[in-house]
Motif scaffolding. Structure first.
Motif, PDB file in Angstrom:
ATOM      1  N   UNK A 148      32.345   9.553 -41.790  1.00 24.01           N
ATOM      2  CA  UNK A 148      31.439   8.906 -42.417  1.00 24.01           C
ATOM      3  C   UNK A 148      31.101   7.469 -42.519  1.00 24.01           C
ATOM      4  N   UNK A 149      32.067   6.598 -42.165  1.00 23.75           N
ATOM      5  CA  UNK A 149      32.003   5.353 -41.983  1.00 23.75           C
ATOM      6  C   UNK A 149      31.319   4.857 -40.704  1.00 23.75           C
ATOM      7  N   UNK A 150      31.800   5.726 -39.702  1.00 22.72           N
ATOM      8  CA  UNK A 150      31.344   5.438 -38.432  1.00 22.72           C
ATOM      9  C   UNK A 150      29.600   5.817 -38.185  1.00 22.72           C
ATOM     10  N   UNK A 151      29.394   6.821 -39.054  1.00 20.63           N
ATOM     11  CA  UNK A 151      28.174   7.131 -39.171  1.00 20.63           C
ATOM     12  C   UNK A 151      27.233   6.147 -39.653  1.00 20.63           C
ATOM     13  N   UNK A 152      27.720   5.591 -40.896  1.00 24.08           N
ATOM     14  CA  UNK A 152      26.977   4.627 -41.485  1.00 24.08           C
ATOM     15  C   UNK A 152      26.950   3.185 -40.588  1.00 24.08           C
ATOM     16  N   UNK A 153      27.983   2.897 -39.879  1.00 27.29           N
ATOM     17  CA  UNK A 153      27.811   1.881 -39.032  1.00 27.29           C
ATOM     18  C   UNK A 153      26.587   2.072 -38.051  1.00 27.29           C
ATOM     19  N   UNK A 154      26.533   3.257 -37.358  1.00 24.73           N
ATOM     20  CA  UNK A 154      25.439   3.511 -36.657  1.00 24.73           C
ATOM     21  C   UNK A 154      24.220   3.469 -37.183  1.00 24.73           C
TER      22      UNK A 154
ATOM     23  N   UNK B  69      32.147  -1.440 -32.072  1.00 28.91           N
ATOM     24  CA  UNK B  69      33.653  -1.456 -31.736  1.00 28.91           C
ATOM     25  C   UNK B  69      34.258  -2.678 -32.379  1.00 28.91           C
ATOM     26  N   UNK B  70      33.556  -3.528 -32.523  1.00 24.60           N
ATOM     27  CA  UNK B  70      34.244  -4.968 -32.974  1.00 24.60           C
ATOM     28  C   UNK B  70      34.753  -4.573 -34.341  1.00 24.60           C
ATOM     29  N   UNK B  71      33.689  -3.911 -35.322  1.00 24.62           N
ATOM     30  CA  UNK B  71      33.949  -3.701 -36.415  1.00 24.62           C
ATOM     31  C   UNK B  71      35.272  -2.747 -36.641  1.00 24.62           C
ATOM     32  N   UNK B  72      35.429  -1.756 -35.868  1.00 22.30           N
ATOM     33  CA  UNK B  72      36.485  -1.090 -35.714  1.00 22.30           C
ATOM     34  C   UNK B  72      37.755  -1.326 -34.887  1.00 22.30           C
ATOM     35  N   UNK B  73      37.872  -2.577 -34.633  1.00 26.36           N
ATOM     36  CA  UNK B  73      38.984  -3.035 -33.806  1.00 26.36           C
ATOM     37  C   UNK B  73      39.290  -2.704 -32.613  1.00 26.36           C
ATOM     38  N   UNK B  74      38.158  -2.539 -31.728  1.00 29.00           N
ATOM     39  CA  UNK B  74      38.124  -1.976 -30.306  1.00 29.00           C
ATOM     40  C   UNK B  74      38.171  -0.381 -30.128  1.00 29.00           C
TER      41      UNK B  74
END
Length: 513
Positions: free
Chosen positions: A207-213, A272-277
């Protein structure tokens, strides 16, 4: 100050507490009434029903005693006979109760301390309840937080009105934070606890990746593009399936995948920057599973997708030299594709698939040659026509067999006779095997021969064992040998077995042939 002149001070305290605790005045007023009620109940006797009310406009307190009007008195402190109602103007009947005003007594220091104690306890409880309800409604939301302190390997963050916890397993690999660091996280659970709500946040949740998108791609926030699924290996790689029902926006066509990736990949790079690559593959979703699998394996050329009959198993054939790329390091790529598509996938190179097809062809030909005494040419012909087992031939009408190239009525009849004889011998062997393994005669009568062989293989020999099976277990044992039996049929067999196991059962058995 006298309790009769305490109104303005009470209102001031209520307003101040409401601002401090972020609570409504209407919520705090009953808490103040309860605090004073408990103190005055001690003075007038706990057996009495004493109630304090506070005027929300002036803050003036009013103390009253309530007694229920009844014909039979069981508690004289809380009930009164209707014939004993005092003939006075000081009391009145309200909702079937006799309500009398009482004088407000001056409060001692211990009384004031008791009031403050009740206020503190009840206010805390109300504050916790409000916090729980607020954050419960925010589950699924991404928030920006500040690290407040570290507890072991867990991170405690400041959520303004409450604290949240990020467990070590909910952080990305190699992430470490210090006090006052700012970060984004996803609220995935809120749990009610005695000392306040426990709020759990995550940076590894899908869900974190979903909200980032949603935050990065306007078209997703506007509803033009829908995220259909996400599969993550947090901190390493993720696959995101997107789809747009209408590929036209503002008079122009657009690609859901390209829109999410952005010009020169700028949108995905920001995530990707938020997720450390973390590497992110954006793929096009499809309702057709084989097509969806091909899209999810976007970095690999897929020659074909073979669907296994009656299962959620798919064999994906790729060119020689691309199998390792399709599987990925330590199986990561194919694992994410399986998770994203909800399928079981087997990756096979073109040469391996050719060898497997050749082996399957020889196996089926050998079956027909051995069991039906056919020559190699006819056996090969039947396999090429799509016949995989004796049951396939037996279930094919004679008229359809006659339509095969080179078949006559005599050939079709002879073939069916040989198949039926072979199946009859096979069924007899299954029954003999079940009896030889000391199988229960009641199970023998209940099940088909092909079921018996599967039950022997899984150690199900008694009626009690069979009756204790769940439908899922039985269906798992009978994969490939159900021969037209539906889930309802199998469920009925289990229920018959359970009825036979019951005491004084007079149930009859319907034998399955």
């Amino acid at each position: 100050m006298s309790v009769y002149n305490i109104g303005p001070l009470l209102l001031k305290e209520i307003d101040g507490l409401a601002r401090e605790k972020f609570l409504e005045k209407e919520v705090l007023l009953p808490i103040f009434e309860l605090a004073f009620t408990k103190v005055y109940a001690k003075h007038y006797g706990l057996k009495n029903d004493i109630r304090v009310s506070i005027n929300p406009e002036t803050g003036d307190m009013c103390l009253k005693r309530h007694r229920l009007i009844a014909q039979e008195i069981t508690c004289p402190f809380r009930q009164i006979h209707f014939q004993e109602l005092p003939l006075t103007s000081q009391g009145e009947i309200i909702n079937g109760e006799w309500v009398e005003p009482l004088p407000l007594l001056e409060l001692s220091r211990s009384d004031v301390a008791s009031v403050l104690k009740v206020l503190q306890h009840e206010t805390q409880e109300m504050e916790r309840k409000v916090q729980y309800e607020e954050f419960k409604s925010r589950v699924g939301e991404m928030v920006s937080v500040t690290v407040k302190r570290l507890e072991g390997r867990n991170v405690i963050v400041d959520l303004g009105r409450a604290e949240g916890m990020i467990l070590r397993r909910e952080l990305l690999k190699w992430e470490n934070y210090s006090i006052n660091d700012r970060l984004k996280a996803y609220i995935y659970a809120v749990r009610r606890e005695p000392h306040g709500p426990q709020i759990f946040l995550s940076r590894t949740h899908s869900g974190f990746l979903h909200e980032l998108f949603v935050r990065e791609v306007d078209e997703i926030a506007q509803g033009l593009i829908e995220i259909k699924g996400i599969a993550r290996d947090p901190g390493s790689r993720a696959k995101v399936a997107v789809f747009a029902y209408n590929f036209t926006s503002k008079g122009r066509n657009f690609s859901p995948v390209g829109t999410c990736v952005g010009i020169r990949g700028n949108r995905v790079k920001a995530i990707q920057e938020e997720l450390k690559g973390e590497q992110i593959d954006v793929v096009l979703w499809s309702q057709e599973t084989p097509e969806f699998i091909v899209n999810a394996l976007s970095s690999v050329e897929v020659l074909k997708v073979v669907v296994e009959k009656g299962t959620n198993q798919y064999t994906v054939v790729v060119p020689d030299g691309q199998k390792n790329l399709a599987i990925g390091r330590e199986g990561q790529n194919v694992s994410l594709v399986c998770k994203l598509t909800g399928s079981n996938i087997n990756i096979m190179s073109a040469s391996e698939e050719q060898q497997k097809r050749s082996a399957d062809l020889q196996e089926r030909m050998g079956l027909f040659i051995q069991r039906l005494d056919l020559d190699e040419f006819l056996a090969h012909f039947l396999v090429l026509q799509g016949f995989e087992s004796l049951q396939d031939i037996a279930s094919t009408p004679q008229e359809e067999l006659m339509q095969l190239e080179g078949f006559t009525l005599e050939i079709a009849q002879e073939l069916r006779e040989r198949v039926l004889e072979a199946l009859e011998e096979e069924e007899k062997n299954y029954k003999d095997k079940f009896i030889k393994n000391k199988g229960d005669p009641q199970v023998l009568a209940l099940c088909s021969p092909y079921m018996l062989d599967a039950l022997v293989a899984n150690g199900i020999l008694t009626l009690k064992d069979f009756s204790q099976l769940s439908l899922d277990e039985l269906e798992g044992y009978l994969t490939g040998v159900r021969h037209g039996m539906t889930s309802q049929d199998l469920g009925d067999l289990i229920m018959q077995a359970r009825a036979l196991c019951a005491p004084d059962s007079d149930s009859t058995i319907v034998q399955k042939e």
